[in-house]
Design a protein around this motif. Sequence first.
Motif, PDB file in Angstrom:
ATOM      1  N   ASP A  27       6.319  -7.895 -16.141  1.00  0.00           N
ATOM      2  CA  ASP A  27       7.140  -8.212 -14.983  1.00  0.00           C
ATOM      3  C   ASP A  27       6.690  -7.375 -13.783  1.00  0.00           C
ATOM      4  N   GLU A  28       7.381  -7.579 -12.657  1.00  0.00           N
ATOM      5  CA  GLU A  28       6.964  -6.910 -11.417  1.00  0.00           C
ATOM      6  C   GLU A  28       7.026  -5.392 -11.540  1.00  0.00           C
ATOM      7  N   ALA A  29       8.108  -4.872 -12.137  1.00  0.00           N
ATOM      8  CA  ALA A  29       8.255  -3.422 -12.245  1.00  0.00           C
ATOM      9  C   ALA A  29       7.147  -2.813 -13.092  1.00  0.00           C
ATOM     10  N   GLU A  30       6.788  -3.465 -14.201  1.00  0.00           N
ATOM     11  CA  GLU A  30       5.736  -2.954 -15.070  1.00  0.00           C
ATOM     12  C   GLU A  30       4.370  -3.049 -14.390  1.00  0.00           C
ATOM     13  N   ALA A  31       4.150  -4.121 -13.636  1.00  0.00           N
ATOM     14  CA  ALA A  31       2.881  -4.256 -12.917  1.00  0.00           C
ATOM     15  C   ALA A  31       2.714  -3.106 -11.918  1.00  0.00           C
ATOM     16  N   LEU A  32       3.773  -2.776 -11.190  1.00  0.00           N
ATOM     17  CA  LEU A  32       3.709  -1.663 -10.247  1.00  0.00           C
ATOM     18  C   LEU A  32       3.514  -0.333 -10.976  1.00  0.00           C
ATOM     19  N   ARG A  33       4.196  -0.153 -12.097  1.00  0.00           N
ATOM     20  CA  ARG A  33       4.055   1.091 -12.860  1.00  0.00           C
ATOM     21  C   ARG A  33       2.610   1.265 -13.315  1.00  0.00           C
ATOM     22  N   ARG A  34       1.978   0.190 -13.774  1.00  0.00           N
ATOM     23  CA  ARG A  34       0.588   0.271 -14.225  1.00  0.00           C
ATOM     24  C   ARG A  34      -0.365   0.617 -13.083  1.00  0.00           C
ATOM     25  N   MET A  35       0.033   0.296 -11.877  1.00  0.00           N
ATOM     26  CA  MET A  35      -0.781   0.620 -10.703  1.00  0.00           C
ATOM     27  C   MET A  35      -0.498   2.025 -10.181  1.00  0.00           C
ATOM     28  N   GLY A  36       0.386   2.753 -10.873  1.00  0.00           N
ATOM     29  CA  GLY A  36       0.731   4.100 -10.443  1.00  0.00           C
ATOM     30  C   GLY A  36       1.938   4.150  -9.532  1.00  0.00           C
ATOM     31  N   GLY A  37       2.796   3.133  -9.591  1.00  0.00           N
ATOM     32  CA  GLY A  37       3.979   3.097  -8.737  1.00  0.00           C
ATOM     33  C   GLY A  37       4.974   4.197  -9.072  1.00  0.00           C
ATOM     34  N   TYR A  38       5.482   4.877  -8.048  1.00  0.00           N
ATOM     35  CA  TYR A  38       6.518   5.885  -8.235  1.00  0.00           C
ATOM     36  C   TYR A  38       7.864   5.179  -8.405  1.00  0.00           C
ATOM     37  N   ALA A  39       8.510   5.410  -9.531  1.00  0.00           N
ATOM     38  CA  ALA A  39       9.774   4.734  -9.805  1.00  0.00           C
ATOM     39  C   ALA A  39      10.831   5.065  -8.759  1.00  0.00           C
ATOM     40  N   ASP A  40      10.828   6.302  -8.262  1.00  0.00           N
ATOM     41  CA  ASP A  40      11.867   6.688  -7.313  1.00  0.00           C
ATOM     42  C   ASP A  40      11.610   6.192  -5.889  1.00  0.00           C
ATOM     43  N   THR A  41      10.519   5.431  -5.690  1.00  0.00           N
ATOM     44  CA  THR A  41      10.287   4.790  -4.390  1.00  0.00           C
ATOM     45  C   THR A  41      10.474   3.281  -4.473  1.00  0.00           C
ATOM     46  N   SER A  42      10.913   2.816  -5.634  1.00  0.00           N
ATOM     47  CA  SER A  42      11.052   1.377  -5.849  1.00  0.00           C
ATOM     48  C   SER A  42      12.212   0.809  -5.038  1.00  0.00           C
ATOM     49  N   ALA A  43      11.942  -0.271  -4.326  1.00  0.00           N
ATOM     50  CA  ALA A  43      12.974  -0.955  -3.546  1.00  0.00           C
ATOM     51  C   ALA A  43      12.430  -2.321  -3.147  1.00  0.00           C
ATOM     52  N   ARG A  44      13.334  -3.194  -2.729  1.00  0.00           N
ATOM     53  CA  ARG A  44      12.909  -4.508  -2.248  1.00  0.00           C
ATOM     54  C   ARG A  44      12.651  -4.399  -0.749  1.00  0.00           C
ATOM     55  N   ARG A  45      11.437  -4.754  -0.334  1.00  0.00           N
ATOM     56  CA  ARG A  45      11.033  -4.605   1.064  1.00  0.00           C
ATOM     57  C   ARG A  45      10.254  -5.842   1.507  1.00  0.00           C
ATOM     58  N   THR A  46      10.308  -6.123   2.787  1.00  0.00           N
ATOM     59  CA  THR A  46       9.485  -7.174   3.370  1.00  0.00           C
ATOM     60  C   THR A  46       8.113  -6.605   3.736  1.00  0.00           C
ATOM     61  N   GLY A  47       7.197  -7.491   4.092  1.00  0.00           N
ATOM     62  CA  GLY A  47       5.896  -7.041   4.535  1.00  0.00           C
ATOM     63  C   GLY A  47       5.983  -6.162   5.768  1.00  0.00           C
ATOM     64  N   ALA A  48       6.881  -6.500   6.688  1.00  0.00           N
ATOM     65  CA  ALA A  48       7.038  -5.694   7.897  1.00  0.00           C
ATOM     66  C   ALA A  48       7.532  -4.293   7.553  1.00  0.00           C
ATOM     67  N   GLU A  49       8.434  -4.182   6.590  1.00  0.00           N
ATOM     68  CA  GLU A  49       8.937  -2.867   6.180  1.00  0.00           C
ATOM     69  C   GLU A  49       7.847  -2.053   5.487  1.00  0.00           C
ATOM     70  N   LEU A  50       7.003  -2.712   4.704  1.00  0.00           N
ATOM     71  CA  LEU A  50       5.891  -2.006   4.076  1.00  0.00           C
ATOM     72  C   LEU A  50       4.941  -1.460   5.140  1.00  0.00           C
ATOM     73  N   GLY A  51       4.631  -2.292   6.138  1.00  0.00           N
ATOM     74  CA  GLY A  51       3.739  -1.852   7.201  1.00  0.00           C
ATOM     75  C   GLY A  51       4.295  -0.677   7.979  1.00  0.00           C
ATOM     76  N   GLU A  52       5.600  -0.700   8.224  1.00  0.00           N
ATOM     77  CA  GLU A  52       6.225   0.408   8.951  1.00  0.00           C
ATOM     78  C   GLU A  52       6.113   1.708   8.164  1.00  0.00           C
ATOM     79  N   LEU A  53       6.341   1.636   6.863  1.00  0.00           N
ATOM     80  CA  LEU A  53       6.234   2.834   6.018  1.00  0.00           C
ATOM     81  C   LEU A  53       4.799   3.356   5.979  1.00  0.00           C
ATOM     82  N   MET A  54       3.845   2.450   5.834  1.00  0.00           N
ATOM     83  CA  MET A  54       2.454   2.877   5.702  1.00  0.00           C
ATOM     84  C   MET A  54       1.928   3.510   6.988  1.00  0.00           C
ATOM     85  N   GLY A  55       2.568   3.228   8.104  1.00  0.00           N
ATOM     86  CA  GLY A  55       2.162   3.830   9.364  1.00  0.00           C
ATOM     87  C   GLY A  55       2.974   5.047   9.761  1.00  0.00           C
ATOM     88  N   ASP A  56       3.772   5.570   8.830  1.00  0.00           N
ATOM     89  CA  ASP A  56       4.699   6.668   9.128  1.00  0.00           C
ATOM     90  C   ASP A  56       4.038   8.023   8.834  1.00  0.00           C
TER      91      ASP A  56
END
Length: 363
Positions: A27-56
């Motif tokens: 599932d999505e959570a396991e796919a992110l975990r396998r990619m090294g996803g931090y569980a405590d940063t998990s949230a539902r975000r739009t592409g615009a929100e992802l871009g804002e974070l990556m530029g912070d």
Amino acid sequence: MVDPARAAALYDQLGDIFCLTFVKGVDEAEALRRMGGYADTSARRTGAELGELMGDFDAGFPQMAAALSLGAWSVVIEPEGFEGSDVDLLESVSRGTEALSVLRHDYASPQVAYAVDGVAVAGFDPDFPGDDRMWGTDPGTLRPLLLEAGLDGLAPDEDSWEPAGPRALVLAELVTGTAMPVDPLAGPALSARIEPWFVAPLGPGYRLGSDPYEPGSAEMVATAERADPRTQRAVAMAEVARLAGLLGLDGTPGLADVLEATARGAAVRVTPDSPLGHHVRDWLTTQKRAGDSLNGPDRHRLSDAERTQGNRLGWFVTALRGVLDPDPRHAVLAALRPVGSVPGLFGGSAARTAVLRSLSEGG
């Protein structure tokens, strides 16, 4: 039904740098975990929100990724990212299943790679998909689908960049039997900060090599490779401990225990939520902030000394990850890369001389 026009629209929508990593049976959570996803940063975000974070700047310019379920497969989308194209990470992601990554990078080289149960089976540059340029344990396994995707038969000298990218997405849909929406990040999707440090081994590029521009590196590599495994392991541990002391990190909770365990040859894994893991996360963030801020309006928010410290932490944390490798040769070459490549940051010629002596004298 594969739709080339939809693939072309998706290719344009995701921009000039992106990576899609398809993972079967999770599932999505396991796919992110396998990619090294931090569980405590998990949230539902739009592409615009992802871009804002990556530029912070304050957040450290984190590499974010979102995951979508496509039925039997999930896909991890890295806007402006390319972690999934790293073969060591892709092999790790594929353990017990299958994984396929498609990279678009208009300022470097695109790539398609396919791995099964921890082994890279096939990979190629979609702009030049000739048999002589494919790699993996069985590169021909994708050949029948390349023809169907329109990638087979492109001349090596053909200016095929424009059509090749969308065709690579068509190939991904043929391999996985799935179809992605044209605008996959328009709505909120499960997302997380990803960091391969915690889930994949370091590749050869992170180990010390013979660099013609760095006098003495060839001698250090040759001496390290002549040493017996016990010496290699002992010198690796001692060098990482020395680097930690130079940086004032030797009292970090959990670090001494990890080094002691790896010195005994024990398999050690540092998790993102462990005490040491949280420090590693901080060091990685400091390094990324120092590097990424050079190319934007936040350049002057760090002093030269702060930027140098960020770079030093990056060299250290990479060496630390390297010594977790069960192969003592890999471990010692990773541990020696800082002093071998940038000696001025880590003790200079005296430190290099001491390392050579330890390698020659058996640790």
